[in-house]
Structure formats: C-alpha cells, structure tokens
Design a protein around this motif. Structure first.
Motif, PDB file in Angstrom:
ATOM      1  N   GLN A   9      -0.621 -25.901  80.437  1.00 43.90           N
ATOM      2  CA  GLN A   9      -0.514 -27.359  80.506  1.00 43.90           C
ATOM      3  C   GLN A   9       0.901 -27.764  80.908  1.00 43.90           C
ATOM      4  O   GLN A   9       1.078 -28.629  81.768  1.00 43.90           O
ATOM      5  N   ASP A  12       1.524 -26.881  84.615  1.00 45.45           N
ATOM      6  CA  ASP A  12       0.821 -27.825  85.485  1.00 45.45           C
ATOM      7  C   ASP A  12       1.487 -29.200  85.474  1.00 45.45           C
ATOM      8  O   ASP A  12       1.641 -29.830  86.525  1.00 45.45           O
ATOM      9  N   ASP A  13       1.882 -29.665  84.293  1.00 47.67           N
ATOM     10  CA  ASP A  13       2.492 -30.996  84.187  1.00 47.67           C
ATOM     11  C   ASP A  13       3.847 -31.063  84.881  1.00 47.67           C
ATOM     12  O   ASP A  13       4.159 -32.045  85.564  1.00 47.67           O
ATOM     13  N   ALA A  16       3.281 -31.005  88.636  1.00 45.29           N
ATOM     14  CA  ALA A  16       2.760 -32.312  89.064  1.00 45.29           C
ATOM     15  C   ALA A  16       3.880 -33.351  89.104  1.00 45.29           C
ATOM     16  O   ALA A  16       3.941 -34.170  90.037  1.00 45.29           O
ATOM     17  N   SER A  17       4.776 -33.327  88.130  1.00 45.12           N
ATOM     18  CA  SER A  17       5.893 -34.277  88.095  1.00 45.12           C
ATOM     19  C   SER A  17       6.859 -34.047  89.250  1.00 45.12           C
ATOM     20  O   SER A  17       7.402 -34.996  89.816  1.00 45.12           O
ATOM     21  N   TYR A  39       4.178 -31.473  73.133  1.00 46.55           N
ATOM     22  CA  TYR A  39       2.902 -30.769  73.275  1.00 46.55           C
ATOM     23  C   TYR A  39       2.353 -30.276  71.934  1.00 46.55           C
ATOM     24  O   TYR A  39       1.383 -29.522  71.915  1.00 46.55           O
TER      25      TYR A  39
END
Length: 75
Positions: A9, A12-13, A16-17, A39
């Motif tokens: 997670q 991926d985050d 993406a940012s 988290y």
C-alpha cells in the motif's frame, strides 16, 4: 479480495503521489514513524516499502536525514 500488505500500500501510494505531481523530485517523505501512524502499522512494513522504493529508483534514502523523491524517478 484480500487486502494488500501495508508495505505494498505504501509503495503504491508513494508512486501514485509522485506520478500525480503531489510529490516532486527532492521532496522529503514523512518519517518512518509518521508513515507507521498514517498506515496504523509497525515500523517494519514501512522500512520494507522505503527499501523497495529506493531499489526501484523512486526515492533516495539518506541515513539520518530522511527519504526524498529521486531527482529523476522512473517514468
């Protein structure tokens, strides 16, 4: 569908940012403790995520200074 592990997670985050421009080259990422709190996790999955991001060229980890978005992250 099972939930992704915390380290996935985080990876991926962060990617993406960076792709969206929320995090730009040279920006400092939150500390391990801040990410662990965000988290609801222990430090180990966060450290694993940062290691993966570093290995893949997305970030640079500087011991004692923090983690920063790489100058030229992958496309």
């Amino acid at each position: 569908m099972p939930r992704k592990p915390v380290y996935e997670q985080v990876v991926d985050d962060v990617i993406a940012s960076i792709r969206s421009g929320t995090l730009k080259p040279g920006d400092r990422l939150p500390t391990i403790a801040q990410l662990a709190q965000q988290y609801s996790s222990s430090d180990n999955p966060i450290k694993r995520a940062l290691w993966i991001l570093d290995e893949r060229g997305w970030i640079e980890v500087h011991q004692g200074k923090g983690s920063f978005v790489a100058p030229k992250p992958p496309a």
